[in-house]
Write a protein that holds these residues in place. Structure first.
Motif, mmCIF file in Angstrom:
data_model
loop_
_atom_site.group_PDB
_atom_site.id
_atom_site.type_symbol
_atom_site.label_atom_id
_atom_site.label_comp_id
_atom_site.label_asym_id
_atom_site.label_seq_id
_atom_site.Cartn_x
_atom_site.Cartn_y
_atom_site.Cartn_z
ATOM 1 N N GLY A 27 0.826 -1.273 0.313
ATOM 2 C CA GLY A 27 -0.273 -0.305 0.132
ATOM 3 C C GLY A 27 1.074 1.143 -0.289
ATOM 4 N N LEU A 28 0.042 2.403 0.364
ATOM 5 C CA LEU A 28 0.970 3.390 0.427
ATOM 6 C C LEU A 28 1.098 4.248 1.516
ATOM 7 N N VAL A 29 2.479 4.422 2.161
ATOM 8 C CA VAL A 29 2.763 4.745 3.249
ATOM 9 C C VAL A 29 3.624 6.113 3.409
ATOM 10 N N SER A 80 9.938 -27.069 4.558
ATOM 11 C CA SER A 80 11.139 -27.422 3.835
ATOM 12 C C SER A 80 12.254 -26.230 2.836
ATOM 13 N N TYR A 81 11.476 -25.327 2.774
ATOM 14 C CA TYR A 81 12.267 -24.535 2.050
ATOM 15 C C TYR A 81 12.810 -23.396 2.878
ATOM 16 N N THR A 82 13.674 -22.332 1.662
ATOM 17 C CA THR A 82 14.126 -20.997 2.305
ATOM 18 C C THR A 82 13.024 -20.412 2.112
ATOM 19 N N MET A 83 12.425 -19.372 2.594
ATOM 20 C CA MET A 83 11.486 -18.443 1.966
ATOM 21 C C MET A 83 12.540 -16.899 1.958
ATOM 22 N N GLY A 84 11.881 -15.808 0.692
ATOM 23 C CA GLY A 84 12.624 -14.826 1.064
ATOM 24 C C GLY A 84 11.661 -13.372 0.084
ATOM 25 N N TRP A 85 12.269 -12.315 0.693
ATOM 26 C CA TRP A 85 11.198 -11.673 0.065
ATOM 27 C C TRP A 85 12.274 -10.342 -1.075
ATOM 28 N N PHE A 86 12.407 -10.222 -2.045
ATOM 29 C CA PHE A 86 12.596 -9.470 -2.984
ATOM 30 C C PHE A 86 11.977 -8.614 -3.758
ATOM 31 N N ARG A 87 12.628 -6.931 -3.617
ATOM 32 C CA ARG A 87 11.633 -5.801 -5.090
ATOM 33 C C ARG A 87 12.497 -5.666 -5.749
ATOM 34 N N GLN A 88 11.672 -4.831 -6.841
ATOM 35 C CA GLN A 88 12.157 -4.060 -7.795
ATOM 36 C C GLN A 88 11.701 -2.791 -8.272
ATOM 37 N N ALA A 89 11.571 -1.713 -8.154
ATOM 38 C CA ALA A 89 11.975 -0.230 -8.380
ATOM 39 C C ALA A 89 11.793 -0.349 -9.463
ATOM 40 N N PRO A 90 11.070 1.390 -10.155
ATOM 41 C CA PRO A 90 11.231 1.192 -11.731
ATOM 42 C C PRO A 90 12.076 1.824 -12.409
ATOM 43 N N THR A 96 10.302 2.362 -2.031
ATOM 44 C CA THR A 96 9.425 2.208 -3.551
ATOM 45 C C THR A 96 9.551 0.668 -4.192
ATOM 46 N N ALA A 97 8.316 0.137 -4.945
ATOM 47 C CA ALA A 97 8.932 -1.350 -5.253
ATOM 48 C C ALA A 97 8.288 -1.961 -5.088
ATOM 49 N N VAL A 98 7.547 -2.370 -6.039
ATOM 50 C CA VAL A 98 7.057 -3.870 -5.696
ATOM 51 C C VAL A 98 7.798 -4.906 -5.632
ATOM 52 N N THR A 113 3.437 -8.117 -4.901
ATOM 53 C CA THR A 113 2.359 -6.345 -3.831
ATOM 54 C C THR A 113 3.460 -5.072 -4.430
ATOM 55 N N GLN A 114 2.544 -3.895 -4.081
ATOM 56 C CA GLN A 114 3.058 -2.167 -4.412
ATOM 57 C C GLN A 114 3.592 -2.294 -3.201
#
Length: 123
Positions: A10-12, A31-41, A91-93, A117-118
């Motif tokens: 969301g917007l913050v 059983s798995y490693t989990m992660g978060w990535f992001r991509q800005a324009p 700010t990124a997806v 998620t944006q």
């Protein structure tokens, strides 16, 4: 087939907080490693954080260390990203990902991605 579904973006305002969630289908989540990535324009997708299968080890990009916290609930097949002290440069997806290797997951070592998620941080 594994599905990863993110929510919570969301917007913050700068300095605020958001909590992202990623719900996974399938019986092998724990059983798995989990992660978060992001991509800005206009930028490449980058590693943000990852967590080992049992939550015992976590890894963070230097840019988010001390502000973001990753956690997981294997009973709910869900991984979370608590983001505090947000900055406009955050700010990124944001994408949830399942890692094929332990530790600091690379883009090339992901076998499943969420839809993203944006997150928008205003100054």
């Amino acid at each position: 087939q594994v599905q990863l579904v993110e929510s919570g973006g969301g917007l913050v305002q700068a300095g605020g907080s958001l909590r992202l969630s990623c719900a996974a289908s399938g019986r092998t989540f724990s059983s798995y490693t989990m992660g978060w990535f992001r991509q800005a324009p206009g930028k490449e997708r980058e590693f943000v954080t990852s967590i080992s299968w049992n939550g015992g080890s976590t890894y963070y990009a230097d840019s988010v260390k001390g502000r973001f916290t990753i956690s997981r609930d294997n009973a709910k097949s869900t991984v979370y990203l608590q983001m505090n002290s947000l900055k406009p440069e955050d700010t990124a997806v944001y994408y949830c990902a399942r890692g094929l290797s332990p530790g600091r997951v690379t883009v090339g070592a992901v076998d499943y991605w969420g839809q993203g998620t944006q997150v928008t941080v205003s100054s």
